[in-house]
Design an enzyme around this catalytic site. Structure first.
Site, PDB file in Angstrom:
ATOM      1  N   TYR A  72       0.821  -1.220   0.000  1.00 19.05           N
ATOM      2  CA  TYR A  72       0.000   0.000   0.000  1.00 19.05           C
ATOM      3  C   TYR A  72       0.851   1.265   0.000  1.00 19.05           C
ATOM      4  CZ  TYR A  72      -4.100  -2.868   0.163  1.00 19.05           C
ATOM      5  OH  TYR A  72      -5.075  -3.772  -0.197  1.00 19.05           O
ATOM      6  N   HIS A 121     -14.480   0.340  -1.265  1.00 18.16           N
ATOM      7  CA  HIS A 121     -13.339  -0.479  -0.825  1.00 18.16           C
ATOM      8  C   HIS A 121     -12.272   0.344  -0.094  1.00 18.16           C
ATOM      9  CE1 HIS A 121     -14.261  -3.900  -3.953  1.00 18.16           C
ATOM     10  NE2 HIS A 121     -15.077  -3.900  -2.918  1.00 18.16           N
ATOM     11  N   CYS A 168      -6.857   3.426  12.815  1.00 23.86           N
ATOM     12  CA  CYS A 168      -6.249   2.790  13.991  1.00 23.86           C
ATOM     13  C   CYS A 168      -7.174   1.677  14.467  1.00 23.86           C
ATOM     14  CB  CYS A 168      -6.040   3.829  15.098  1.00 23.86           C
ATOM     15  SG  CYS A 168      -5.434   3.087  16.632  1.00 23.86           S
ATOM     16  N   SER A 194     -13.988  -6.219 -13.618  1.00 26.17           N
ATOM     17  CA  SER A 194     -14.046  -7.576 -14.159  1.00 26.17           C
ATOM     18  C   SER A 194     -15.263  -8.332 -13.626  1.00 26.17           C
ATOM     19  CB  SER A 194     -12.766  -8.338 -13.810  1.00 26.17           C
ATOM     20  OG  SER A 194     -12.526  -8.280 -12.417  1.00 26.17           O
ATOM     21  N   LEU A 250     -13.185  -3.046 -21.904  1.00 27.00           N
ATOM     22  CA  LEU A 250     -12.405  -3.411 -23.092  1.00 27.00           C
ATOM     23  C   LEU A 250     -12.820  -4.769 -23.628  1.00 27.00           C
ATOM     24  CD1 LEU A 250      -8.771  -2.452 -21.972  1.00 27.00           C
ATOM     25  CD2 LEU A 250     -10.407  -1.092 -23.295  1.00 27.00           C
ATOM     26  N   GLU A 251     -13.425  -5.571 -22.742  1.00 30.71           N
ATOM     27  CA  GLU A 251     -13.745  -6.958 -23.117  1.00 30.71           C
ATOM     28  C   GLU A 251     -14.989  -7.399 -22.359  1.00 30.71           C
ATOM     29  OE1 GLU A 251     -10.002  -8.574 -21.847  1.00 30.71           O
ATOM     30  OE2 GLU A 251     -10.693  -8.820 -19.784  1.00 30.71           O
TER      31      GLU A 251
HETATM   32  C1  BJW Z   1     -10.857  -1.298 -18.740  1.00 34.62           C
HETATM   33  C2  BJW Z   1      -9.798  -0.485 -19.129  1.00 34.62           C
HETATM   34  C3  BJW Z   1     -10.119   0.749 -19.734  1.00 34.62           C
HETATM   35  C4  BJW Z   1      -8.982  -2.287 -18.219  1.00 34.62           C
HETATM   36  N1  BJW Z   1     -11.394   1.102 -19.919  1.00 34.62           N
HETATM   37  N2  BJW Z   1     -12.113  -0.945 -18.952  1.00 34.62           N
HETATM   38  C5  BJW Z   1     -17.062 -17.032  -3.208  1.00 34.62           C
HETATM   39  C6  BJW Z   1     -18.106 -16.633  -4.033  1.00 34.62           C
HETATM   40  C7  BJW Z   1     -18.607 -15.325  -3.992  1.00 34.62           C
HETATM   41  C8  BJW Z   1     -18.075 -14.392  -3.129  1.00 34.62           C
HETATM   42  C9  BJW Z   1     -17.026 -14.789  -2.320  1.00 34.62           C
HETATM   43  C10 BJW Z   1     -16.528 -16.095  -2.352  1.00 34.62           C
HETATM   44  N3  BJW Z   1     -15.522 -16.180  -1.451  1.00 34.62           N
HETATM   45  C11 BJW Z   1     -15.373 -14.970  -0.867  1.00 34.62           C
HETATM   46  C12 BJW Z   1     -16.288 -14.128  -1.381  1.00 34.62           C
HETATM   47  C13 BJW Z   1     -16.457 -12.685  -1.036  1.00 34.62           C
HETATM   48  C14 BJW Z   1     -15.304 -11.852  -1.577  1.00 34.62           C
HETATM   49  C15 BJW Z   1     -15.186 -12.090  -3.076  1.00 34.62           C
HETATM   50  O1  BJW Z   1     -15.924 -11.537  -3.865  1.00 34.62           O
HETATM   51  N4  BJW Z   1     -14.211 -12.895  -3.499  1.00 34.62           N
HETATM   52  C16 BJW Z   1     -14.066 -13.234  -4.928  1.00 34.62           C
HETATM   53  C17 BJW Z   1     -12.595 -13.129  -5.319  1.00 34.62           C
HETATM   54  C18 BJW Z   1     -14.651 -14.607  -5.142  1.00 34.62           C
HETATM   55  N5  BJW Z   1     -15.622 -10.470  -1.299  1.00 34.62           N
HETATM   56  C19 BJW Z   1     -15.331  -9.922  -0.132  1.00 34.62           C
HETATM   57  O2  BJW Z   1     -14.706 -10.510   0.730  1.00 34.62           O
HETATM   58  C20 BJW Z   1     -15.846  -8.513   0.091  1.00 34.62           C
HETATM   59  N6  BJW Z   1     -16.566  -8.458   1.300  1.00 34.62           N
HETATM   60  C21 BJW Z   1     -17.697  -9.158   1.482  1.00 34.62           C
HETATM   61  O3  BJW Z   1     -18.162  -9.890   0.614  1.00 34.62           O
HETATM   62  O4  BJW Z   1     -18.291  -8.964   2.697  1.00 34.62           O
HETATM   63  C22 BJW Z   1     -19.510  -9.664   2.980  1.00 34.62           C
HETATM   64  C23 BJW Z   1     -20.700  -9.013   2.339  1.00 34.62           C
HETATM   65  C24 BJW Z   1     -21.740  -9.793   1.869  1.00 34.62           C
HETATM   66  C25 BJW Z   1     -22.849  -9.200   1.279  1.00 34.62           C
HETATM   67  C26 BJW Z   1     -22.938  -7.830   1.200  1.00 34.62           C
HETATM   68  C27 BJW Z   1     -21.906  -7.070   1.691  1.00 34.62           C
HETATM   69  C28 BJW Z   1     -20.790  -7.671   2.246  1.00 34.62           C
HETATM   70  C29 BJW Z   1     -14.701  -7.529   0.188  1.00 34.62           C
HETATM   71  C30 BJW Z   1     -14.005  -7.358  -1.122  1.00 34.62           C
HETATM   72  C31 BJW Z   1     -12.782  -6.475  -0.975  1.00 34.62           C
HETATM   73  C32 BJW Z   1     -12.051  -6.308  -2.290  1.00 34.62           C
HETATM   74  N7  BJW Z   1     -10.827  -5.682  -2.055  1.00 34.62           N
HETATM   75  C33 BJW Z   1      -9.945  -5.413  -3.183  1.00 34.62           C
HETATM   76  C34 BJW Z   1      -8.552  -4.992  -2.631  1.00 34.62           C
HETATM   77  C35 BJW Z   1      -8.631  -3.817  -1.725  1.00 34.62           C
HETATM   78  C36 BJW Z   1      -8.511  -2.510  -2.433  1.00 34.62           C
HETATM   79  C37 BJW Z   1      -7.138  -2.321  -3.025  1.00 34.62           C
HETATM   80  O5  BJW Z   1      -6.138  -2.799  -2.489  1.00 34.62           O
HETATM   81  O6  BJW Z   1      -7.079  -1.628  -4.067  1.00 34.62           O
HETATM   82  O7  BJW Z   1     -10.504  -4.428  -4.040  1.00 34.62           O
HETATM   83  S1  BJW Z   1      -9.685  -6.814  -4.251  1.00 34.62           S
HETATM   84  C38 BJW Z   1      -9.547  -5.877  -5.730  1.00 34.62           C
HETATM   85  O8  BJW Z   1     -10.599  -6.337  -6.616  1.00 34.62           O
HETATM   86  C39 BJW Z   1      -9.864  -4.434  -5.341  1.00 34.62           C
HETATM   87  C40 BJW Z   1     -10.830  -4.038  -6.436  1.00 34.62           C
HETATM   88  O9  BJW Z   1     -11.614  -2.949  -6.001  1.00 34.62           O
HETATM   89  C41 BJW Z   1     -11.595  -5.301  -6.685  1.00 34.62           C
HETATM   90  C42 BJW Z   1     -12.277  -5.354  -8.021  1.00 34.62           C
HETATM   91  O10 BJW Z   1     -11.333  -5.328  -9.060  1.00 34.62           O
HETATM   92  P1  BJW Z   1     -11.712  -4.600 -10.429  1.00 34.62           P
HETATM   93  O11 BJW Z   1     -11.901  -3.161 -10.198  1.00 34.62           O
HETATM   94  O12 BJW Z   1     -12.815  -5.315 -11.075  1.00 34.62           O
HETATM   95  O13 BJW Z   1     -10.321  -4.753 -11.239  1.00 34.62           O
HETATM   96  P2  BJW Z   1      -9.860  -5.906 -12.237  1.00 34.62           P
HETATM   97  O14 BJW Z   1      -8.409  -5.731 -12.435  1.00 34.62           O
HETATM   98  O15 BJW Z   1     -10.340  -7.227 -11.803  1.00 34.62           O
HETATM   99  O16 BJW Z   1     -10.620  -5.591 -13.607  1.00 34.62           O
HETATM  100  C43 BJW Z   1     -10.331  -4.432 -14.383  1.00 34.62           C
HETATM  101  C44 BJW Z   1     -11.309  -4.392 -15.539  1.00 34.62           C
HETATM  102  O17 BJW Z   1     -11.108  -3.189 -16.243  1.00 34.62           O
HETATM  103  C45 BJW Z   1     -11.110  -5.533 -16.562  1.00 34.62           C
HETATM  104  O18 BJW Z   1     -12.380  -6.092 -16.861  1.00 34.62           O
HETATM  105  C46 BJW Z   1     -10.542  -4.829 -17.783  1.00 34.62           C
HETATM  106  O19 BJW Z   1     -10.958  -5.419 -19.014  1.00 34.62           O
HETATM  107  C47 BJW Z   1     -11.103  -3.443 -17.634  1.00 34.62           C
HETATM  108  N8  BJW Z   1     -10.303  -2.359 -18.241  1.00 34.62           N
HETATM  109  N9  BJW Z   1      -8.606  -1.057 -18.850  1.00 34.62           N
HETATM  110  C48 BJW Z   1     -12.364   0.266 -19.577  1.00 34.62           C
HETATM  111  N10 BJW Z   1      -9.133   1.630 -20.174  1.00 34.62           N
END
Ligand code: BJW
Length: 237
Positions: free
Chosen positions: A57, A110, A118, A179, A205-206
């Site tokens: 971080y 997030h 803290c 994604s 993009l996809e």
């Molecule tokens: C472009 C582009 C351009 C590129 N133009 N597009 C089993 C089944 C279902 C759920 C779970 C499971 N086991 C565990 C879970 C829950 C878990 C989860 O979902 N896990 C999965 C991996 C399966 N989730 C959690 O634990 C969450 N909490 C939770 O569920 O609590 C209980 C609850 C229940 C019900 C209601 C409420 C709460 C917490 C999730 C925390 C995620 N944290 C992170 C890291 C912290 C932040 C950080 O360090 O930055 O957050 S993980 C990481 O992924 C980050 C992101 O915000 C998150 C999403 O990623 P994102 O944004 O989609 O990025 P990419 O890289 O995956 O995709 C980029 C996209 O952009 C691509 O599609 C490209 O094509 C596109 N792109 N350039 C347009 N120019």
């Protein structure tokens, strides 16, 4: 047909900031220094190796000094300021590019890189420097409890009640650069789709894990496609 006073909810993911130079999570090899994001961004990972997680971080926080909002961020800020209906921007991103572009009705579900928390006293504070295991809390003075103000896997995202209420009254749900594999954000399209006549647009993009839930797909980079979409929406006023 989107009415000029429609209620809009927008979800952004890492692709939103890609053209500003902020790396996405699941692009190319999807690893950071050989670690999966799930291993670094979790309470278990922090407990196992706090120095590694702080370094992850700290590097990303420092990198924010060298990036700027792109034309897509600016287009969303313009849409918010000129739209007559309700508007909510929800970002999964922990960078501050939306607010630097001028967005105000914004939820960082997030967390935020430029904030620290803290675990001892619960205080949340703005934080632009590095964090370490020995960092002292500015609020309570204790050492050892400071962590990034970030939602890790297994933790509850912020302001879910506000987000769910907005999704349930949305007339337009726009999902940009995610994604669709991380829940609960990946389930937002399904919630919005339950409202009759809500129009769902995905911009990416996809195709993604959730693409089939959308009525309209805009394929292309957000910095190019968003200004055009915002122009189209505002032309309806
Ligand atoms: C472009 C582009 C351009 C590129 N133009 N597009 C089993 C089944 C279902 C759920 C779970 C499971 N086991 C565990 C879970 C829950 C878990 C989860 O979902 N896990 C999965 C991996 C399966 N989730 C959690 O634990 C969450 N909490 C939770 O569920 O609590 C209980 C609850 C229940 C019900 C209601 C409420 C709460 C917490 C999730 C925390 C995620 N944290 C992170 C890291 C912290 C932040 C950080 O360090 O930055 O957050 S993980 C990481 O992924 C980050 C992101 O915000 C998150 C999403 O990623 P994102 O944004 O989609 O990025 P990419 O890289 O995956 O995709 C980029 C996209 O952009 C691509 O599609 C490209 O094509 C596109 N792109 N350039 C347009 N120019």
């Amino acid at each position: 047909m989107i009415q000029p006073d429609a209620s809009i909810v927008i979800l952004t993911g890492a692709g939103m900031s890609a053209e500003s130079g902020v790396p996405t999570f699941r692009g190319v090899d999807g690893l950071w220094e050989g670690h999966r994001i799930e291993d670094v961004a979790s309470p278990g990972g922090f407990a196992r190796d706090p120095d590694l997680v702080h370094r992850f971080y700290n590097l990303r926080r420092a990198a924010l000094n060298h990036v700027e909002p792109n034309a897509g961020h600016l287009a969303l800020a313009r849409l918010e300021s000129e739209w007559r209906g309700r508007f909510l921007l929800v970002t999964q991103n922990v960078d501050d590019l939306h607010e630097r572009a001028g967005s105000e009705k914004l939820i960082h579900m997030h967390g935020e890189l430029r904030k620290a928390r803290c675990e001892g006293c619960g205080a949340v504070m703005s934080w632009t420097q590095d964090l370490a295991s020995g960092t002292r809390c500015r609020a309570c003075g204790e050492i050892g409890g400071m962590r990034p103000h970030i939602v890790w896997f297994g933790e509850f995202p912020f302001e879910m009640d506000v987000i769910l209420a907005a999704l349930k009254r949305a007339d337009l749900f726009l999902c940009i650069g995610t994604s669709g594999v991380v829940y609960p954000a990946a389930g937002f399209a399904q919630i919005a789709a339950e409202r009759p006549n809500c129009h769902l647009i995905e911009m990416n993009l996809e195709s993604t894990a959730i693409s089939r839930q959308f009525h309209e797909h805009i394929v292309g980079p957000a910095a190019i496609e968003l200004p055009k979409l915002v122009e189209r929406l505002l032309a309806k006023r």
